[in-house]
Design a protein around this motif. Structure first.
Motif, short mmCIF file in Angstrom:
data_model
loop_
_atom_site.label_atom_id
_atom_site.label_comp_id
_atom_site.label_asym_id
_atom_site.label_seq_id
_atom_site.Cartn_x
_atom_site.Cartn_y
_atom_site.Cartn_z
N GLY A 147 -6.73 -0.96 10.20
CA GLY A 147 -6.27 0.17 9.41
C GLY A 147 -4.76 0.18 9.26
O GLY A 147 -4.23 0.48 8.19
N PHE A 148 -4.04 -0.16 10.34
CA PHE A 148 -2.58 -0.25 10.25
C PHE A 148 -2.14 -1.31 9.25
O PHE A 148 -1.26 -1.07 8.42
N CYS A 149 -2.75 -2.49 9.32
CA CYS A 149 -2.35 -3.59 8.42
C CYS A 149 -2.56 -3.22 6.95
O CYS A 149 -1.69 -3.47 6.10
N ILE A 150 -3.70 -2.61 6.66
CA ILE A 150 -3.99 -2.25 5.27
C ILE A 150 -3.06 -1.14 4.80
O ILE A 150 -2.58 -1.14 3.65
N MET A 151 -2.78 -0.18 5.68
CA MET A 151 -1.88 0.91 5.29
C MET A 151 -0.46 0.39 5.01
O MET A 151 0.21 0.86 4.09
N PHE A 152 -0.02 -0.58 5.79
CA PHE A 152 1.30 -1.17 5.57
C PHE A 152 1.37 -1.84 4.20
O PHE A 152 2.35 -1.66 3.45
N LEU A 153 0.34 -2.58 3.83
CA LEU A 153 0.30 -3.24 2.53
C LEU A 153 0.30 -2.21 1.40
O LEU A 153 1.00 -2.36 0.39
N SER A 154 -0.47 -1.13 1.57
CA SER A 154 -0.51 -0.09 0.55
C SER A 154 0.85 0.58 0.38
O SER A 154 1.28 0.88 -0.74
N THR A 155 1.55 0.80 1.50
CA THR A 155 2.87 1.44 1.43
C THR A 155 3.86 0.58 0.66
O THR A 155 4.65 1.10 -0.16
N ILE A 156 3.85 -0.72 0.89
CA ILE A 156 4.74 -1.63 0.17
C ILE A 156 4.42 -1.63 -1.32
O ILE A 156 5.33 -1.64 -2.17
N MET A 157 3.14 -1.57 -1.66
CA MET A 157 2.76 -1.55 -3.08
C MET A 157 3.26 -0.27 -3.74
O MET A 157 3.74 -0.30 -4.88
N PHE A 158 3.16 0.86 -3.06
CA PHE A 158 3.67 2.11 -3.62
C PHE A 158 5.17 2.02 -3.90
O PHE A 158 5.67 2.56 -4.89
N ALA A 159 5.89 1.36 -3.00
CA ALA A 159 7.35 1.30 -3.13
C ALA A 159 7.77 0.55 -4.38
O ALA A 159 8.74 0.93 -5.06
N PHE A 160 7.06 -0.53 -4.72
CA PHE A 160 7.54 -1.42 -5.79
C PHE A 160 6.67 -1.40 -7.04
O PHE A 160 6.96 -2.14 -7.98
N SER A 161 5.62 -0.59 -7.08
CA SER A 161 4.78 -0.52 -8.27
C SER A 161 5.40 0.44 -9.27
O SER A 161 5.87 1.52 -8.91
N SER A 162 5.38 0.04 -10.53
CA SER A 162 5.96 0.88 -11.59
C SER A 162 4.95 1.24 -12.67
O SER A 162 5.26 2.03 -13.56
N SER A 163 3.74 0.72 -12.60
CA SER A 163 2.73 1.01 -13.61
C SER A 163 1.61 1.84 -12.99
O SER A 163 1.40 1.84 -11.77
N TYR A 164 0.88 2.54 -13.84
CA TYR A 164 -0.23 3.37 -13.37
C TYR A 164 -1.31 2.53 -12.70
O TYR A 164 -1.89 2.94 -11.69
N ALA A 165 -1.58 1.35 -13.24
CA ALA A 165 -2.63 0.50 -12.69
C ALA A 165 -2.31 0.06 -11.26
O ALA A 165 -3.17 0.11 -10.37
N LEU A 166 -1.07 -0.36 -11.01
CA LEU A 166 -0.71 -0.80 -9.67
C LEU A 166 -0.68 0.36 -8.68
O LEU A 166 -1.07 0.21 -7.52
N LEU A 167 -0.21 1.53 -9.14
CA LEU A 167 -0.25 2.70 -8.27
C LEU A 167 -1.68 3.08 -7.93
O LEU A 167 -1.98 3.50 -6.80
N PHE A 168 -2.59 2.92 -8.87
CA PHE A 168 -4.00 3.21 -8.64
C PHE A 168 -4.57 2.25 -7.59
O PHE A 168 -5.32 2.67 -6.70
N VAL A 169 -4.21 0.98 -7.67
CA VAL A 169 -4.68 0.00 -6.69
C VAL A 169 -4.13 0.31 -5.30
O VAL A 169 -4.84 0.24 -4.29
N ALA A 170 -2.84 0.67 -5.25
CA ALA A 170 -2.23 1.01 -3.96
C ALA A 170 -2.91 2.20 -3.32
O ALA A 170 -3.18 2.23 -2.11
#
Length: 516
Positions: free
Chosen positions: A167-190
């Motif tokens: 759970g920690f590993c997946i949450m870390f990856l999601s947090t990084i995606m939120f930081a650098f995503s600029s489109s609705y699709a990537l934010l949805f995936v994060a």
């Protein structure tokens, strides 16, 4: 170097060995995991609606500018102002024609005064954000809802440590995606990816606490403290996100959360040793059997409908504030501060008090208070008018969660096999159903019939569900469990329970509690 080795052998390793046997350190790990998970859950609440509106508004403006430039004539225009009739005439100095052509007089139009307020009109674009933001917020809970039925039985087979670290590993990856995503699709995936990590952390964390705190009163206190981590995440997330977003930028709050997540992962790695598979000593009751238990369903329903209230507020309230209160960016997150503070207060007070007054009664009162408070939200005219209703919502949800989470473990001990992964998967499913259906349906309802009617619907639902908590007043024990309770010669672990004055004692061969 020898001194460093000695310190490592005597100090750190000894601390870690003690930590693996300490219930308090396990409680700390679960507390931090829930804190970070819910900070990430709520830090996006003030950021995403405003960010998506800004992105969509810029895209719409670019389309309008392109349309205007493509429809304008190719000639060069000059303006001639008449000193007699105050009208404006345009002369077309075309490159192909040497003499200027005078066009008919144009009716003068007043220059519009620039709008310096922060108020955004209730146009179609802003109303459409309700649906987009609602679906984005609901994606996390929807994925978590799908994942939970697999995580619960998995913890029974391999233990709680590995899913917790995953759970920690997946949450870390999601947090990084939120930081650098600029489109609705990537934010949805994060957001969806966060649902998988949250499922691992919450199910494994609650199951771990229920397995190490075997006494019902101690378990209630421990779960109340762990829910305090959830409350602190909900408390800090919205104001932290809104302030950082306005004054630093979108990526800043997520990068800070990523650093904190790394520290939590290091603590889990050294203390829990997630490489070891530690299955439960006995086979737990199947997930289907637990879901057929009416008392578990009532407890799960209380968790679901209480949290659905705040889940509907999250995407709809910021947009309603932008529409009616001309709220600034930082106010969109600060509006949730009273609910977060009161949730923290409620979970800590009723973690102890609910066991004395009756958890069923605490939950019943909490459900009624949620309904009444949520009905009062649309009457607010400014951000100050939201303080009291939001405070009541958060306090009441704290009452319900701190009562129902221990009851889930208690019902398993009383009516089923005392293995907790599956029952807390059900509890998390109930929580996720509130946060999946709430934002998605809430956004559509707010767009079609308005925010006040949305609050009315969920408020009435909570009030109507509240009386069902009465059935949890004195749930009957399973026939096989009752036979065990009556057999004083039975050799098994002792657990003490009290429900409205009656008490049950299971066995006499009690192993002493693990050392603190």
């Amino acid at each position: 170097m020898g001194l460093f080795d000695a310190f490592r052998d005597v100090g750190v390793l000894a601390w870690l060995r003690e930590g693996r046997q300490s219930r308090r350190l396990i409680l700390l790990i679960v507390f931090i995991a829930l804190l970070l998970d819910n900070m990430l859950l709520t830090v996006v609440v003030p950021i995403i609606p405003s960010y998506l509106y800004t992105v969509d508004d810029e895209a719409a403006a670019a389309v309008r500018n392109h349309s205007i430039s493509s429809n304008s004539p190719s000639g060069t225009f000059q303006t001639i102002v008449s000193l007699y009739d105050n009208s404006t005439r345009l002369t077309n100095l075309s490159p192909q024609v040497g003499t200027p052509t005078v066009t008919p007089a144009l009716t003068p139009t007043p220059t519009p005064t620039p709008n310096t307020s922060n108020c955004r009109k209730a146009d179609d674009q802003l109303l459409n954000e309700n649906v987009k933001v609602g679906l984005l917020f609901a994606s996390k809970a929807t994925v978590q809802l799908i994942t939970n039925p697999f995580i619960g039985p998995l913890t029974n087979r391999i233990g709680y440590q590995i899913p917790m670290f995953a759970g920690f590993c997946i949450m870390f990856l999601s947090t990084i995606m939120f930081a650098f995503s600029s489109s609705y699709a990537l934010l949805f995936v994060a957001r969806s990816l966060q649902g998988v990590g949250s499922s691992c952390s919450s199910v494994a964390g609650m199951g771990m606490l229920a397995s190490v705190y075997t006494d019902d009163e101690e378990r209630g206190n421990a779960i109340g403290i762990a829910l305090g981590g959830l409350a602190m995440g909900v408390l800090v997330g919205p104001p932290f996100g809104s302030v950082m977003y306005e004054f630093v930028g979108k990526a800043a709050p997520f990068l800070i959360l990523a650093v904190l997540a790394v520290l939590d992962g290091a603590l889990q790695l050294f203390v829990l040793q997630p490489s070891k598979v530690e299955p439960e000593s006995q086979k737990g009751t199947s997930l289907i059997t637990l879901m057929k238990d009416p008392y578990i369903l009532i407890a799960a329903g209380s968790i679901c409908f209480a949290n659905m209230a705040i889940a509907m507020l999250e995407p709809a309230l910021p947009i309603w504030m932008m529409e009616t209160m001309c709220a600034r960016k930082w106010q969109l997150g600060v509006a949730f501060l009273p609910a977060s503070i009161s949730y923290l207060i409620g979970t800590n007070i009723f973690a102890v008090l609910a066991n004395k007054m009756g958890r069923w009664l605490c939950s019943l009162i909490g459900m009624l208070l949620v309904g009444v408070s949520i009905l009062c939200v649309p009457f607010a005219k400014d951000i100050y008018g939201l303080i009291l209703p939001n405070f009541g919502v958060g306090f009441a949800i704290g009452m319900v969660d701190s009562s129902m989470m221990p009851i889930m473990g208690y019902l398993v001990d009383l009516r089923h096999v005392s293995v907790y992964g599956s029952v807390y998967a059900i509890a998390d499913v109930a929580f996720c159903m509130g946060f999946a259906f709430g934002p998605s349906a809430g956004g559509a309802i707010a767009r079609s019939i308005g925010f006040p009617w949305l609050m009315t619907i969920i408020g009435v639902v909570d009030i109507l569900f509240a009386p069902l908590c009465f059935f949890l007043r004195n749930p009957p024990a399973n026939e096989e469990k009752m036979a065990i309770l009556m057999d004083s010669n039975c050799s098994m672990r002792t657990r003490s329970y009290s429900t409205q004055g009656s008490s049950y004692q299971m066995g006499d061969d009690m192993d002493p509690d693990s050392p603190e």
